[in-house]
Design a protein around this motif. Structure first.
Motif, PDB file in Angstrom:
ATOM      1  N   ASP A  87       0.843  -1.201   0.000  1.00 31.24           N
ATOM      2  CA  ASP A  87       0.000   0.000   0.000  1.00 31.24           C
ATOM      3  C   ASP A  87       0.872   1.242   0.000  1.00 31.24           C
ATOM      4  N   ARG A  88       0.297   2.374  -0.476  1.00 29.49           N
ATOM      5  CA  ARG A  88       0.878   3.650  -0.090  1.00 29.49           C
ATOM      6  C   ARG A  88       0.689   3.748   1.416  1.00 29.49           C
ATOM      7  N   LEU A  89       1.641   4.395   2.095  1.00 31.67           N
ATOM      8  CA  LEU A  89       1.503   4.523   3.554  1.00 31.67           C
ATOM      9  C   LEU A  89       0.439   5.594   3.830  1.00 31.67           C
ATOM     10  N   LEU A 141       6.752 -10.502  -5.411  1.00 38.89           N
ATOM     11  CA  LEU A 141       6.093 -10.600  -4.095  1.00 38.89           C
ATOM     12  C   LEU A 141       4.674 -11.136  -4.250  1.00 38.89           C
ATOM     13  N   TYR A 142       3.951 -10.642  -5.277  1.00 37.93           N
ATOM     14  CA  TYR A 142       2.595 -11.166  -5.524  1.00 37.93           C
ATOM     15  C   TYR A 142       2.652 -12.680  -5.741  1.00 37.93           C
ATOM     16  N   LEU A 143       3.696 -13.141  -6.446  1.00 34.71           N
ATOM     17  CA  LEU A 143       3.787 -14.571  -6.754  1.00 34.71           C
ATOM     18  C   LEU A 143       4.091 -15.404  -5.513  1.00 34.71           C
ATOM     19  N   ASN A 194      -8.969   0.038  -5.254  1.00 33.01           N
ATOM     20  CA  ASN A 194      -7.837  -0.768  -4.822  1.00 33.01           C
ATOM     21  C   ASN A 194      -7.352  -1.661  -5.954  1.00 33.01           C
ATOM     22  N   LEU A 195      -6.350  -1.157  -6.637  1.00 27.78           N
ATOM     23  CA  LEU A 195      -5.782  -1.859  -7.792  1.00 27.78           C
ATOM     24  C   LEU A 195      -4.859  -2.983  -7.376  1.00 27.78           C
ATOM     25  N   VAL A 196      -4.251  -2.845  -6.189  1.00 27.76           N
ATOM     26  CA  VAL A 196      -3.338  -3.893  -5.723  1.00 27.76           C
ATOM     27  C   VAL A 196      -4.058  -5.245  -5.663  1.00 27.76           C
TER      28      VAL A 196
HETATM   29  P1  ADP Z   1      -3.804   4.120  -4.420  1.00 30.41           P
HETATM   30  O1  ADP Z   1      -4.242   4.616  -5.770  1.00 30.41           O
HETATM   31  O2  ADP Z   1      -4.635   4.639  -3.299  1.00 30.41           O
HETATM   32  O3  ADP Z   1      -2.351   4.298  -4.149  1.00 30.41           O
HETATM   33  P2  ADP Z   1      -4.221   1.414  -5.475  1.00 30.41           P
HETATM   34  O4  ADP Z   1      -4.087   0.086  -4.827  1.00 30.41           O
HETATM   35  O5  ADP Z   1      -5.490   1.605  -6.212  1.00 30.41           O
HETATM   36  O6  ADP Z   1      -4.033   2.525  -4.368  1.00 30.41           O
HETATM   37  O7  ADP Z   1      -3.051   1.649  -6.521  1.00 30.41           O
HETATM   38  C1  ADP Z   1      -1.709   1.590  -6.128  1.00 30.41           C
HETATM   39  C2  ADP Z   1      -0.839   1.453  -7.372  1.00 30.41           C
HETATM   40  O8  ADP Z   1       0.522   1.706  -7.012  1.00 30.41           O
HETATM   41  C3  ADP Z   1      -0.856   0.025  -7.944  1.00 30.41           C
HETATM   42  O9  ADP Z   1      -0.945   0.080  -9.345  1.00 30.41           O
HETATM   43  C4  ADP Z   1       0.473  -0.566  -7.519  1.00 30.41           C
HETATM   44  O10 ADP Z   1       1.054  -1.483  -8.429  1.00 30.41           O
HETATM   45  C5  ADP Z   1       1.354   0.648  -7.434  1.00 30.41           C
HETATM   46  N1  ADP Z   1       2.375   0.366  -6.411  1.00 30.41           N
HETATM   47  C6  ADP Z   1       2.166  -0.192  -5.233  1.00 30.41           C
HETATM   48  N2  ADP Z   1       3.318  -0.358  -4.574  1.00 30.41           N
HETATM   49  C7  ADP Z   1       4.257   0.118  -5.352  1.00 30.41           C
HETATM   50  C8  ADP Z   1       5.635   0.248  -5.215  1.00 30.41           C
HETATM   51  N3  ADP Z   1       6.248  -0.157  -4.122  1.00 30.41           N
HETATM   52  N4  ADP Z   1       6.299   0.821  -6.208  1.00 30.41           N
HETATM   53  C9  ADP Z   1       5.657   1.234  -7.308  1.00 30.41           C
HETATM   54  N5  ADP Z   1       4.343   1.145  -7.497  1.00 30.41           N
HETATM   55  C10 ADP Z   1       3.650   0.590  -6.524  1.00 30.41           C
END
Ligand code: ADP
Ligand code: F6P
Length: 461
Positions: A271-273, A357-359, A374-376
């Motif tokens: 996640d973003r923090l 990491l996803y894998l 939430n795209l993650v």
């Molecule tokens: P938000 O838009 O609130 O940040 P989302 O989950 O919808 O949350 O989207 C986050 C996006 O940021 C995803 O596409 C993800 O792949 C990308 N992301 C997450 N972690 C990292 C990271 N460590 N470095 C680069 N991109 C990242």
């Protein structure tokens, strides 16, 4: 694709960021990662396109430049304006209010004035760049006044607006001192897209209540125009993640990480923090499992990637201290020499590392208190090509409306989250495969290209 010619995108940030050169060479631009950029790029590269936004650097008034087939048109914003428009009104008024007020929203007239002035600058830049009768697509909560301002300057344009975050219910939105201005700002668009049906219904109800607007469901009538307001749930580039998960570079990354983690089950958070993401609740849930002995540091590891975000905003600084203190406490109490239960990374990771990491994740924990989409969660699913892995997903995300075969949890209930993680870790392979297979089909069919196409078509391209 469009008979109207160029399409113009307007968002707070440009789709590129500057990479500092080493050894005295020239700085260069790189495309920023993210769903929006990869969704729009194929469309933008086939028709002529310009993207208007901030470069990420204060007072950057450089001339427009071309990168990767897209013309980037910087909007200069001063440091003081960033404090009022971005850190203040966008991220301390709108962001908390639209995310269920899980932090108190602050209302300051000075922030509002700066937000208005900066929105006007974006509208002016769009008005100058757009071709006669062209299409303009404005993005997100930082620019909610732009549609109305742009229409006043250029009534010939077709204007779309997409909100990437939730749109709140009446009781919350009604707090805003500038509620009518914001509704009118959005209604300057011809098409207003939301992540969910609930969000678009909230908007329509508010237009009825505060502006006496007449509507027929998703179609509103204003000053002789009709405005469409409905859900267009955003998605990811399924094919891109699916293919990346099969590459040798990712497999190599995964082997390296696996060697470091050892043969432990892995729970992952990415996640973003941000305080909306519910990182604390999932840590508390994991702590409970360590406490009861259902997880032990030698058989399970929680990897939490927390990407630094909005670090100048007080609530984000506080969150970082709290999360890091909590993780330190849990690791101190339950760790063993050479076995740390929570591995915490406070930085971005490369996309190869992210997919690796996803894998490796047996369980993906996505537990926001509220999230537009939430795209993650969707990226995790797209990477699980062999139908393994279990997604634990908050009911309060946009993604939960589509990903109904995830283990859905109430992120305000620690017991529920801990229980779901436990079920996920123990799930029989055939049950996990059935669920993952169905989740993958949902994301495969509703990918980001479909999202962009459907919005673009509604706009009249
Ligand atoms: P938000 O838009 O609130 O940040 P989302 O989950 O919808 O949350 O989207 C986050 C996006 O940021 C995803 O596409 C993800 O792949 C990308 N992301 C997450 N972690 C990292 C990271 N460590 N470095 C680069 N991109 C990242
Ligand atoms: O989805 C919400 C959002 O604010 C996007 O507009 C933005 O791309 C992302 O989160 C990151 O936020 P920021 O631009 O504030 O770093």
């Amino acid at each position: 694709m469009s008979e109207r010619g160029d399409i113009l995108i307007v968002s707070n940030r440009l789709p590129v960021h500057r990479v500092r050169a080493e050894n005295g060479g020239a700085d260069r631009w790189e495309t920023s990662p993210g769903g929006l950029v990869s969704a729009l790029k194929p469309i933008l590269q086939t028709v002529g396109s310009t993207w208007i936004g901030w470069t990420g650097v204060d007072d950057d008034d450089r001339a427009p430049f071309e990168h990767d087939g897209i013309r980037n048109h910087p909007v200069a914003i001063s440091g003081e304006e960033m404090r009022g428009y971005y850190e203040g009104f966008s991220n301390r008024t709108i962001w908390p209010l639209y995310h269920d007020a899980i932090r108190p929203a602050e209302y300051h007239r000075s922030w509002w004035r700066i937000y208005t002035a900066v929105n006007q600058r974006f509208a002016q830049a769009a008005a100058e760049c757009a071709k006669p009768g062209g299409l303009v697509w404005v993005h997100d909560y930082q620019l909610q006044l732009v549609p109305e301002m742009l229409r006043a300057l250029r009534p010939d344009l077709r204007i779309g607006f997409f909100l990437h975050i939730p749109f709140p219910p009446q009781e919350l939105f009604a707090q805003l001192p500038w509620r009518r201005h914001l509704l009118r700002g959005l209604l300057g668009a011809d098409v207003i897209g939301f992540q969910t049906r609930v969000a678009s219904e909230n908007f329509v109800q508010l237009c009825r209540r505060f502006l006496n607007i007449r509507d027929r469901g998703t179609e509103l009538q204003i000053e002789g125009r009709s405005v469409i307001a409905r859900a267009f749930p955003i998605s990811i580039d399924f094919g891109h993640f699916d293919a990346m998960a099969g590459t040798e570079a990712v497999a190599e990354q995964a082997r390296m990480v696996r060697a470091r983690l050892g043969d432990r089950r892995m729970i992952l958070g990415v996640d973003r923090l941000d305080y909306t993401k519910g990182i604390d609740i999932r840590m508390r849930a994991f702590q409970d499992l360590l406490h009861t002995g259902e997880c032990r540091p030698d058989d399970t590891v929680f990897v939490q990637v927390a990407v630094p975000s909005r670090e100048k905003v007080e609530e984000y600084q506080e969150l970082r201290s709290n999360i890091e203190e909590m993780i330190g406490r849990i690791n101190g109490k339950y760790g063993q020499v050479g076995r740390t239960p929570i591995q915490y990374l406070h930085r971005g990771v490369s996309q190869d590392e992210l997919v690796a990491l996803y894998l490796l994740a047996d369980v993906m924990a996505v537990t926001p208190a509220r999230d537009g989409m939430n795209l993650v969660a969707k990226e995790y699913v797209a990477c699980r090509r062999d139908d393994t892995g279990v997604l634990v997903l908050s009911e309060f995300t946009g993604a939960a409306h589509e990903l109904t075969d995830a283990l859905l949890v109430n992120p305000h209930d620690v017991d529920d989250v801990a229980g779901a993680i436990k079920i996920a870790l123990q799930m029989k392979p055939d049950e996990a495969a059935r669920r993952m297979h169905s989740l993958r089909e949902v994301v495969r069919q509703n990918d980001v290209h479909r999202w962009a196409r459907s919005f673009y078509e509604e706009l009249g391209a």
